[in-house]
Scaffold this active site. Structure first.
Site, PDB file in Angstrom:
ATOM      1  N   HIS A 164       0.936  -1.310  -0.044  1.00  0.00           N
ATOM      2  CA  HIS A 164       0.019  -0.081  -0.004  1.00  0.00           C
ATOM      3  C   HIS A 164       0.981   1.168   0.021  1.00  0.00           C
ATOM      4  CE1 HIS A 164      -3.199  -2.613   2.160  1.00  0.00           C
ATOM      5  NE2 HIS A 164      -3.349  -2.644   0.628  1.00  0.00           N
ATOM      6  N   GLU A 167       1.677   3.508   2.980  1.00  0.00           N
ATOM      7  CA  GLU A 167       2.057   3.200   4.268  1.00  0.00           C
ATOM      8  C   GLU A 167       3.767   2.740   4.072  1.00  0.00           C
ATOM      9  OE1 GLU A 167      -0.121  -0.609   5.196  1.00  0.00           O
ATOM     10  OE2 GLU A 167      -1.915   0.340   4.376  1.00  0.00           O
ATOM     11  N   HIS A 265       2.901  -3.474   6.998  1.00  0.00           N
ATOM     12  CA  HIS A 265       1.890  -2.583   6.653  1.00  0.00           C
ATOM     13  C   HIS A 265       1.783  -1.537   8.023  1.00  0.00           C
ATOM     14  CE1 HIS A 265      -0.353  -4.550   3.357  1.00  0.00           C
ATOM     15  NE2 HIS A 265       0.107  -5.413   3.840  1.00  0.00           N
ATOM     16  N   GLU A 346       1.499  -5.119  11.214  1.00  0.00           N
ATOM     17  CA  GLU A 346       1.293  -3.925  11.236  1.00  0.00           C
ATOM     18  C   GLU A 346       2.042  -2.973  12.480  1.00  0.00           C
ATOM     19  OE1 GLU A 346      -1.058  -2.522   9.519  1.00  0.00           O
ATOM     20  OE2 GLU A 346      -2.430  -4.191   8.697  1.00  0.00           O
TER      21      GLU A 346
END
Length: 529
Positions: A164, A167, A265, A346
C-alpha cells in the site's frame, strides 16, 4: 533462488539510478483517470453489520472496536449509506501528508542506497528486480546470504513491504534491516549465522507508483493486497488479469521457494496470521498450522512492547478473519498454494508516522524481525533426491495428521517444515516416484532435525522419445532440443519416463544422465549399425 532474475552489476545499477533521478516525471506512463479515493470511518455495531460491510465490497483497512476504517469512492460511499450505515469522512490535506512524510526516502534515494549496498557488500548482497510497475518503476528486491550466487540447502525468507503506497514505514524499516544485516556480517555472531544458514530476500517497496503518488492503490487503482488468487472467492492460481505488480510477485514466487515470510503494513499495531478468508467461519478461521502461527506471531510481538501491550488485541496478535475478512490477500495465497508461512505485521497505528519517530520504531522492531526469521531454522528439514540418479526432486512434504503441504526447492531438493516441539511422522511424495514415510521424528526447540529421503522412480528415467528404452536415440533427441530447439517436446503423458530431476523440463540433467547411461551400457544392435 532458481533463475535469479535480472541481477545487475553495481555500475549498471548506479547508471539506472542516475536515469531515475534525471528523467522528467512526464515521461512516465500516466495513470488512467481514477475516482477520488475517500477515507471514511464506518460504524458497525456488531459482527453481522461488519460482515455486511465486507460483502458490500468495501475496502477495509482497519477494525477497532465498532469503528471500521475504509477506503472508498464517492459512489461506493453512497451505496454504503443506502445500506443504512453511518460514517464520517476523514479528510487529510496533501500538505499534512507531505509534512508527515518529509525525510522519508524518495524512490530515487531508495534505489541509490540499494545500489550502494550491493556494491559495498558484493560477498553477501545481490540486487535484482521482480519487474516493472505500471508506470515503469523497478520493484527492487535484495538478496542477502553467505554465497549469493550458489544454490544451497537453505531456507529462503522473504520480507515484503509497502504494497500500500501510503504505508511507507515498512520501507524505511526494511532498508534499515538490509543495512543491519550487511554491516553485521562477520561482526555479529547471531546475524552472521543467520546469513550463513539462510537466504534472506527483502523487498522494501512493492508498490512504487502508489508510494510516489502517496496513494494506497497502484497506478491502475488496484489494491495489491486484494488482488491475489483466493481459495474462497478466486481459486484459480493464475496471473491472468491481475495487477502488474501482483503478476510480477506471483511469477517470482513460482521461480523461488520461500518458506517463511512477513508482510509489513501500517494503520494498526499487531501481527495478523492466517486465514484471512474462510468459506464457513466468520469469527475465527484457523489454518492447519494455527498453533504454530500463534507462536510465530508471539515471537514477534513479545519483542515489541507497544505491540504486545495493545489495548485492542490480546498480546498484540490476531487471526485474520477474527479481525476482519480479506479476500485476495497475499498471506493466504502464499500459504495455500506454496506452503510458505506468512504473517502480516502492522507496524504503527499511524499510517505515516513522523520521520522523527522512526528511530524508536526501529528499536521496537529490530530484534523482533531477527527472532521471527529464526523460525525458518526450526522443525524438520532435509533433501529429497532420485535414488537412481541422485538428482534433487520437486516433492511435497506433509506431516501426518496435518493437511498442510510444503514443497521442496527442485533446484536443491531441500525442504524446511517449521514445527512446534513434538513427535512427528512425515510423508514425502513426488509424481512418478514411490512415496516414503518417515516416522518418529523428535522435534525440539532448537535447530531443525534432518530427514533426508531418496525416492525410487516408478519407471526408469531418460526415455525421452517414449519407445520404452533408454538409448542413444534419447540422448540425440535431448541434444537436439538443447542445441537447436528443433526437436518436438515430448508428450506430457510421457513426462515421468524422461524427467530425470523432477523439474518438468528437458535439459542438461537429462543429457548428462543419458550420456553417463549410454557410456556404461552396451548399445543395442540397431544402434551399432
Amino acid at each position: 533462488m532458481k533463475d535469479t532474475i535480472r541481477i545487475y552489476s553495481p555500475a549498471l545499477i548506479l547508471a539506472m539510478v542516475i536515469f531515475i533521478l534525471v528523467i522528467p516525471k512526464t515521461s512516465l506512463p500516466m495513470s488512467q483517470d481514477l475516482p477520488e479515493v475517500i477515507k471514511a470511518e464506518v460504524l458497525c455495531r456488531n459482527r453481522e453489520e461488519l460482515m455486511g460491510l465486507i460483502r458490500s465490497g468495501a475496502d477495509i483497512a482497519n477494525v477497532r472496536g465498532n469503528l471500521v476504517l475504509i477506503y472508498s469512492s464517492e459512489k461506493e460511499l453512497g451505496s454504503i449509506r443506502d445500506l443504512g450505515y453511518e460514517f464520517r469522512i476523514i479528510r487529510d490535506s496533501p500538505e499534512n501528508l507531505q509534512r508527515r512524510s518529509a525525510s522519508y526516502y524518495s524512490f530515487a534515494e531508495m534505489s541509490a542506497e540499494l545500489a550502494r549496498t550491493a556494491e559495498n557488500y558484493p560477498h553477501i548482497c545481490r540486487l535484482s528486480d521482480m519487474g516493472m510497475s505500471v508506470q515503469g518503476r523497478k520493484m527492487w528486491i535484495m538478496k542477502l546470504t553467505d554465497h549469493p550466487d550458489a544454490e544451497e540447502d537453505e531456507p529462503e525468507i522473504l520480507f515484503v513491504s509497502s504494497m500500500h503506497g501510503d504505508e511507507p514505514l515498512g520501507m524505511e524499516l526494511s532498508m534499515r534491516l538490509i543495512r543491519l544485516l550487511a554491516e553485521s556480517y562477520g561482526r555479529d555472531a547471531k546475524l552472521t549465522q543467520l546469513l550463513n544458514e539462510c537466504e534472506i530476500w527483502i523487498m522494501p517497496l512493492m508498490n512504487p507508483d502508489g508510494y510516489v503518488s502517496q496513494n494506497r492503490y497502484n497506478a491502475e487503482g488496484k489494491d495489491l493486497n486484494r488482488s491475489f488468487p483466493d481459495r474462497v472467492t478466486d481459486p484459480e492460481n493464475t496471473v491472468e488479469g491481475r495487477a502488474a505488480e501482483v503478476r510480477h510477485f506471483m511469477n517470482w514466487v513460482q521461480k523461488h521457494s520461500p518458506v517463511l515470510s512477513a508482510n509489513f503494513h501500517t494503520g494498526a499495531l499487531l501481527v495478523n496470521y492466517p486465514y484471512d478468508s474462510d468459506p464457513v467461519h466468520t469469527d475465527y478461521a484457523p489454518a492447519p498450522d494455527n498453533a504454530l502461527f500463534i507462536e510465530q506471531s508471539l515471537t514477534y510481538s513479545r519483542l515489541n512492547p507497544p505491540m504486545y501491550n495493545s489495548p485492542w488485541f490480546r498480546q498484540g496478535i490476531v487471526n485474520g478473519v477474527e479481525w476482519y475478512t480479506v479476500y485476495g490477500g497475499m498471506q493466504d495465497w502464499l500459504y495455500h498454494w506454496y506452503g510458505c508461512s506468512q504473517v502480516t505485521i502492522e507496524l504503527s497505528d499511524i499510517f505515516i508516522p513522523p520521520y522523527s519517530a522512526i528511530p524508536s520504531l526501529w528499536e521496537d522492531n529490530r530484534e523482533a524481525m531477527i527472532a521471527y526469521a529464526g523460525w525458518a531454522l526450526k522443525g524438520i528439514r532435509g533433501r529429497v533426491t532420485n535414488r537412481r540418479t541422485g538428482f534433487p526432486l520437486g516433492a511435497a512434504v506433509r506431516v501426518m495428521g496435518n493437511e498442510h503441504v510444503v514443497y521442496t526447492d527442485p533446484d536443491a531438493g531441500d525442504y524446511h517444515r517449521m514445527l512446534l516441539p513434538g513427535i512427528y511422522s512425515i510423508e514425502i511424495s513426488a509424481p512418478g516416484y514411490v512415496s516414503r514415510t518417515v516416522s518418529g521424528i523428535s522435534v525440539g526447540d532448537g535447530e531443525a532435525v534432518r530427514a533426508d529421503a531418496a525416492l525410487d522412480p516408478l519407471t526408469e528415467p531418460g526415455d525421452v522419445n517414449g519407445d520404452g528404452e533408454r538409448n542413444l536415440k534419447d540422448l540425440i533427441t535431448v541434444l537436439q532440443i538443447l542445441s537447436s530447439g528443433e526437436a518436438e517436446e515430448p508428450d506430457i503423458s510421457l513426462e515421468m519416463s524422461w524427467d530425470v530431476n523432477g523439474d518438468g523440463n528437458i535439459g542438461l540433467a537429462e543429457a548428462v544422465y543419458l550420456l553417463r547411461f549410454c557410456s556404461l551400457s552396451p548399445c543395442p544392435d540397431d544402434q551399432k549399425k
